[in-house]
Motif scaffolding. Sequence first.
Motif, mmCIF file in Angstrom:
data_model
loop_
_atom_site.group_PDB
_atom_site.id
_atom_site.type_symbol
_atom_site.label_atom_id
_atom_site.label_comp_id
_atom_site.label_asym_id
_atom_site.label_seq_id
_atom_site.Cartn_x
_atom_site.Cartn_y
_atom_site.Cartn_z
ATOM 1 N N MET A 268 33.157 34.414 59.778
ATOM 2 C CA MET A 268 32.394 34.620 60.667
ATOM 3 C C MET A 268 32.798 34.174 62.074
ATOM 4 N N GLN A 270 31.781 33.119 66.080
ATOM 5 C CA GLN A 270 30.729 32.311 66.725
ATOM 6 C C GLN A 270 29.189 32.947 66.562
ATOM 7 N N LYS A 273 28.003 33.813 62.978
ATOM 8 C CA LYS A 273 27.664 32.677 62.149
ATOM 9 C C LYS A 273 26.137 32.742 61.757
ATOM 10 N N TYR A 278 26.180 29.625 54.293
ATOM 11 C CA TYR A 278 27.116 29.091 54.174
ATOM 12 C C TYR A 278 27.674 28.691 52.602
ATOM 13 N N CYS A 283 31.051 33.827 51.357
ATOM 14 C CA CYS A 283 31.586 33.283 52.700
ATOM 15 C C CYS A 283 32.649 32.194 52.881
ATOM 16 N N GLY A 285 33.391 30.703 55.838
ATOM 17 C CA GLY A 285 32.905 30.048 56.824
ATOM 18 C C GLY A 285 33.798 30.761 58.333
ATOM 19 N N ALA A 286 33.951 29.783 59.276
ATOM 20 C CA ALA A 286 34.320 30.352 60.596
ATOM 21 C C ALA A 286 35.794 30.658 60.406
ATOM 22 N N THR A 316 38.195 34.126 68.242
ATOM 23 C CA THR A 316 37.881 34.748 67.093
ATOM 24 C C THR A 316 39.464 34.942 66.497
ATOM 25 N N HIS A 422 30.904 25.602 64.665
ATOM 26 C CA HIS A 422 31.517 26.907 64.097
ATOM 27 C C HIS A 422 32.095 26.570 62.801
ATOM 28 N N ARG A 423 32.824 25.368 62.749
ATOM 29 C CA ARG A 423 33.457 25.002 61.623
ATOM 30 C C ARG A 423 32.610 24.219 60.664
ATOM 31 N N TYR A 433 21.380 30.017 63.507
ATOM 32 C CA TYR A 433 22.757 29.347 64.529
ATOM 33 C C TYR A 433 22.605 30.137 65.821
#
Length: 618
Positions: A268, A270, A273, A278, A283, A285-286, A316, A422-423, A433
């Motif tokens: 994802m 920013q 997200k 999560y 998923c 994650g970032a 990104t 983000h992380r 978010y």
Amino acid sequence: MTTVTVRLTVGQALVRFLAAQLSERDGARRRLIAGCFGIFGHGNVAGVGEALLEAELADPAMLPYRQARNEQGMVHAAAAFARASNRLSTLACTSSIGPGATNMVTGAALATINRLPVLLLPGDIFATRVASPVLQQLEDPTSYDVSVNDTFRPVSRFFDRVWRPEQLPSAMLAAMRVLTDPAETGAVTLALPQDVQTEAHDWPAELFRERVWHVRRPEPEPAALDRAAALIRSARRPLIVAGGGVIYSEATEALRAFAAATGIPVAMTQAGKGSLPYDDPSCVGAVGATGTTAANALAREADVVIGIGTRWSDFTTASRSAFAADGVAFVNINVAAFDAAKHAGIGVVADARAALTALAGSLGGWRVDPEYRERARRLERAYTARHSPLPGQAEILGVVNEVAAATDVVLTAAGSMPGELHRLWRVRDPQGYHVEYGYSCMGYEIAGGLGAKLAAPDREVFVLVGDGSYLMMAQELVTAVAERVKLVVVLVDNHGFASIGALSESVGSQRFGTSYRYRSPDGRLDGDYLPVDLAANAESLGVRVLRARTTDEFRNALEQARAADEITLVFIETDPLIPAPDGGGWWDVPVAATAALQSTRDARAAYQAAKQRQRDYL
Ligand SMILES: Cc1ncc(C[n+]2csc(CCOP(=O)(O)OP(=O)(O)O)c2C)c(N)n1
Ligand SMILES: [Mg+2]
């Protein structure tokens, strides 16, 4: 046939028109312009201002007016309102001429960059020019046709100046079309000369009928879909990158189903997200410069990257180093052809939800290799660290995450928090978010929180703001107090710009000019920390403030703030030197090619080495 007309000023006609506009998608209708923020001056008080007063006296719900404290802030609030409404509803912003108008330019750029609809109504210089130069008029000796409002042109997706009442209907209709176009949307500016706002005109009554603006969901072109499906079927290590477009299109369920059916992992951006919770099995994650170790590892190896509703910012792509496999190819699903064409990808110009549904059909049961699917997601531990005497920021964010309920909103924009969130942030809701990282504009936080809460009054909104952003623009706290808008504001004080301090160190610039300190007798800005008391500042604005020193006190205060029914600010000091966890992402920030400082020369060498990883994606 005689046309029935209504005699109104330009300001009155505008207000009456805006109150009658609706948006519609999937059969659901809502007000397109849900209200109006403003700050009055001579450029709007007698025109749009008088019209808003008449509207309020006739019916307070017609176009509710809210007084802002800074014009930039009110545009941020409108943009946040639009984002929290999935772009189906927004707010208008009226300003005076000159500085009131140009204060909105930063907000306009933020809205346009983030593809968020906002309607800006700056006052403008006299159309008649009889009294020119009017107070606050910038005179251009080469053209009497120019005003400071021309600075809105490059940052708006539609700009018009209404020199004559007759021009108003077409300008307003074009404005509504752009606001509700998912590909074109952004700031829309109608500049309103102050004399014209007060002029009376006989308007056709038809102008004020209720209008429904359909927000389209363009279907993908079958040939484009075939090309995309063929490439995906050939992939051994495909990766989805979900952007903000997934959320705006309400495609999160379609994405979940698509990822589950195909086994393709989902990373994802920013803005994206929240596309998946999560803990969804798909998923990872970032991704990118502020991505997780797991997502970035998958990105490095991916042979086909499917971007959905993303504009591929440098964060990104980790400045085009994240996707490192030879021959990596892109499929870009985007409602905007401009974004769909990026990275020489196969463009599928379509609504995210429509495209995902169609693509699932085209792939007809195809799945990735089970071994690829099994790669585990590495867990982060930074949340549970306990530093003393001052806590680190990540542990504070961990507490916010724990205290926040699934549908609560976390909101921030600039500094070190967006990257850490983000992380690390465990997102559980598509609207949970709200990190503005298109413009990453210091000062968005509190104003944006106000707008997000107005759009979703049933959700708790946690505004996370650094001391730097707070000092830049905290004025909309007063608006929140006045409007009784309940926010939980977390003010993290680390005596300056921790994020830019760390960046400065990484480019060899030794944190120069990034913390808030006294000037020393030797002339350098490296004395003691300044005695600024931002908690007292917030209190002075009428906000309830809770001060916390330790992580435990912070949790206690945050729980109180969440339970409160008035705006509450929780103040905590953190150690700016405790590093945030790192997911291995790079960000291209050029370093001086020649320097007297050894620190800069070392950083330059590291920069040149990192630069080798950068790709063209041609
Ligand atoms: C309006 C604006 N000016 C400058 C910047 C560049 N900038 C990014 S983060 C930052 C510092 C933010 O300080 P603070 O809010 O205290 O957050 P911290 O870095 O300490 O986490 C600066 C100056 C920006 N993003 N926006
Ligand atoms: Mg700071």
